[in-house]
Structures are given as structure tokens and as C-alpha cells.
Scaffold this motif. Sequence first.
Motif, short mmCIF file in Angstrom:
data_model
loop_
_atom_site.label_atom_id
_atom_site.label_comp_id
_atom_site.label_asym_id
_atom_site.label_seq_id
_atom_site.Cartn_x
_atom_site.Cartn_y
_atom_site.Cartn_z
N ALA A 164 0.84 -1.20 0.00
CA ALA A 164 0.00 0.00 0.00
C ALA A 164 0.88 1.25 0.00
N PRO A 165 0.38 2.37 -0.55
CA PRO A 165 1.18 3.61 -0.57
C PRO A 165 1.47 4.09 0.85
N LYS A 166 2.69 4.58 1.06
CA LYS A 166 3.13 5.06 2.37
C LYS A 166 3.87 6.37 2.19
N LEU A 167 3.74 7.24 3.20
CA LEU A 167 4.54 8.46 3.19
C LEU A 167 6.00 8.16 3.44
N VAL A 168 6.29 7.21 4.33
CA VAL A 168 7.66 6.75 4.57
C VAL A 168 7.84 5.48 3.75
N GLU A 169 8.61 5.57 2.69
CA GLU A 169 8.72 4.47 1.74
C GLU A 169 9.54 3.32 2.30
N ASN A 170 9.25 2.14 1.77
CA ASN A 170 10.07 0.97 2.06
C ASN A 170 11.33 1.01 1.20
N LEU A 171 12.17 -0.01 1.36
CA LEU A 171 13.37 -0.11 0.54
C LEU A 171 12.98 -0.28 -0.92
N LYS A 172 13.50 0.58 -1.79
CA LYS A 172 13.16 0.54 -3.21
C LYS A 172 13.86 -0.64 -3.89
N LYS A 173 13.06 -1.42 -4.63
CA LYS A 173 13.62 -2.55 -5.38
C LYS A 173 13.81 -2.17 -6.83
N THR A 174 14.75 -2.84 -7.49
CA THR A 174 15.10 -2.55 -8.87
C THR A 174 14.76 -3.74 -9.75
N LEU A 175 14.11 -3.46 -10.86
CA LEU A 175 13.75 -4.48 -11.84
C LEU A 175 14.69 -4.36 -13.02
N ILE A 176 15.34 -5.46 -13.39
CA ILE A 176 16.31 -5.49 -14.49
C ILE A 176 15.71 -6.30 -15.63
N LEU A 177 15.60 -5.69 -16.81
CA LEU A 177 14.93 -6.30 -17.96
C LEU A 177 15.83 -6.25 -19.19
N HIS A 178 15.58 -7.20 -20.12
CA HIS A 178 16.27 -7.26 -21.40
C HIS A 178 15.30 -6.89 -22.52
N GLY A 179 15.83 -6.24 -23.54
CA GLY A 179 15.03 -5.91 -24.70
C GLY A 179 15.00 -7.04 -25.71
N THR A 180 14.51 -6.72 -26.92
CA THR A 180 14.43 -7.73 -27.97
C THR A 180 15.80 -8.24 -28.37
N LYS A 181 16.76 -7.32 -28.40
CA LYS A 181 18.13 -7.69 -28.77
C LYS A 181 19.09 -7.02 -27.80
N THR A 182 20.02 -7.79 -27.29
CA THR A 182 21.04 -7.25 -26.39
C THR A 182 22.40 -7.76 -26.82
N SER A 183 23.42 -7.05 -26.41
CA SER A 183 24.80 -7.42 -26.73
C SER A 183 25.45 -8.09 -25.54
N ASN A 184 26.64 -8.63 -25.77
CA ASN A 184 27.39 -9.26 -24.68
C ASN A 184 27.78 -8.23 -23.61
N VAL A 185 28.04 -7.01 -24.06
CA VAL A 185 28.40 -5.95 -23.11
C VAL A 185 27.23 -5.66 -22.18
N LEU A 186 26.04 -5.55 -22.75
CA LEU A 186 24.86 -5.27 -21.92
C LEU A 186 24.54 -6.42 -20.99
N ASN A 187 24.67 -7.66 -21.47
CA ASN A 187 24.40 -8.82 -20.61
C ASN A 187 25.34 -8.85 -19.42
N ALA A 188 26.62 -8.57 -19.66
CA ALA A 188 27.58 -8.56 -18.55
C ALA A 188 27.32 -7.39 -17.61
N LEU A 189 26.93 -6.23 -18.16
CA LEU A 189 26.65 -5.05 -17.32
C LEU A 189 25.44 -5.28 -16.44
N LEU A 190 24.36 -5.81 -17.01
CA LEU A 190 23.16 -6.06 -16.22
C LEU A 190 23.42 -7.09 -15.14
#
Length: 315
Positions: A20-46
Motif C-alpha cells: 500500500a502507498p506510504k509516506l515513509v517508503e520501504n526499501l526501493k527494489k530494482t527491476l532489471i529487464l532485457h530488450g528484444t536484442k542485447t549485446s554481450n556488453v549489456l548482458n555482462a553489465l546487467l
Amino acid sequence: MLTVKTPKTLRTKRALHKRAPKLVENLKKTLILHGTKTSNVLNALLTDIYHLKKDCAIKYSRKNENIRPFESGGETSLEFFSLKTDCSLFIFGSHSKKRPNNLVIGRTYDHHIYDLVEVGVENFKTMESFSYDKKLAPRIGSKPFFAFLGEGFENVEELKHFKEVLLDLFRGEVVENLNITGVDHVYVCTAVSSNRVFFTHCALRMKRSGTVVPRMEMVEVGPSMDFLVRRHRLPNDGLKKEAMRTATDRPKKKEKNVSRDVIQGKIGKIYIPDQQVGGVELSHKAKGLKRERREAKLKNNVSEHKAKKQKADGE
């Protein structure tokens, strides 16, 4: 009419209350996604970013064809994944001839796109390419330092926005008190030009300095790369004002029987009900009262005896 589904179990109720929405936020989580085409550099970086944020990150390895940031209708799937995983930050990697090694970093508010920053990745070096003592690797849950070098982070609008996004992405949980042993790494960002930022990650090695504060030594542990800022989208003023609300903006709860004065400050009134002191029964008499009565009686007897003796002597 749309039906409103209510939670049937306590576990579901706790999960919904946590999201539920809060004025004092919880720890923010990060979502990591791949597109239609990615390179080896992007795969290693992600992968490296996922290892740096392993305690608060979710990584999807499948390709996503329907996600196209900065385009109308291309952000619906991104908002759906944000709602599904309860993530407030996302990183989307894609590779094309027009935008090679493209990385889109963005934030969401109420699971809708808040702002976006698109950067290109050049001169990338993985964490494995650096030789260092594995004991210096950052621990999960530790806090980082940030060093932003260059006037571009204060003068250029794109770099100022990119700085805010990087701080929100890597700072972790917001805390009030901090132990110096819990700060074991630093992110160094150098503004090389108006659209290029050199990014590197270093570990901190503590050495003796003869004082209470230890001497810090920086050891580069990676990843290291050049960010080329391409596009960015700022939030509108109304959405930004709504999203930037803090706990201090909450309306204060009214305090009963409390007033404030310029001179005396905070004044409170205490109401005590009438106490029926006369009707209270004493179960036993205090020993101190008995002693006082005994001493008073003894003095009276002595004074009476002296009076009688003086009267007899006079006769």
C-alpha cells in the motif's frame, strides 16, 4: 460494475498492506529487464548491476518485445512488471544499430512511469577483469559513498537529472545512523563533457592512521564504463510535488487539552476526578502516630505529676 476483491487470508492482507502507498517508503527494489536484442556488453553489465544490488533487485532473463520506453503505448508492459514485482526502479537494456549498448534507467510512482534517462555504454570493464582481494568485495546491505566530480553535475540539466537517478539507484536503504565499518565502497562519477560521464566502482580499504578515524584507501573493483547521455524525460510539476511528499507533510494529530504559549511554550491541562478522601477506610493505623500519641500522653502525665507535687509542697 467492477468487483472489488478483498483479501481472504491474513497472509494476503499483510502482503497488500505492505504494498500500500506510504509516506515513509520501504526499501526501493530494482527491476532489471532485457530488450528484444542485447549485446554481450549489456548482458555482462546487467549481471554486474544485479550482483551489486542483489539484496533489492529482481532480474528477468527473457527478452521483451513490447517494451519501448519514450514511446506512447510502449511503456504498458513496463508498468505491468513494476506492479507485479513491486519495484520502484527499473533498468532496461537494448541494442540496435541506431543506439548500440543502450541502457534506460527510470523510476516509477504508483507503478506509473515517473522519469527516464537513456544512456549509451562505452569502454565497459566487468568486475571479473579487475584483480583484487575478494575480501574487499562489497557486502550485501552495506552503504556506499558517492563522489560526483565536475561542474556538469551542477550546470547541465541532463547530468543533474542523471545524478539524481544514480543516487536513487545505488544508495540502498535510507538510514539515520551509520557505522563507519558499514561503508565499504564508493561510486565515482566524473563529468568528462556535457553528455559523457565516467563511472567506476571502488572498494575502501581501512588502514591505521593513529587516530579514531581510519585512513581510507580506494581499490578499483569494477564495473567501470563511460555513460553517454542520450535522452531524458523529466516528470511534470504536479506529479513531482505529489511524489516528493514526506512524512513531515502529514497533518498533525490534534492533541486534546494542550495549548501553546509564546512565553511558556507548551501548556497541558490534566483533569483529575473528585477523590472521596473522607470515605476512605484505613485498614490499620500507622506506627508513627501511635508513637506520637504515646509520647504526648507521657508528657501530660509528667506535667500533671509536677503540678500535684508543687501543690502539695505549697500546702
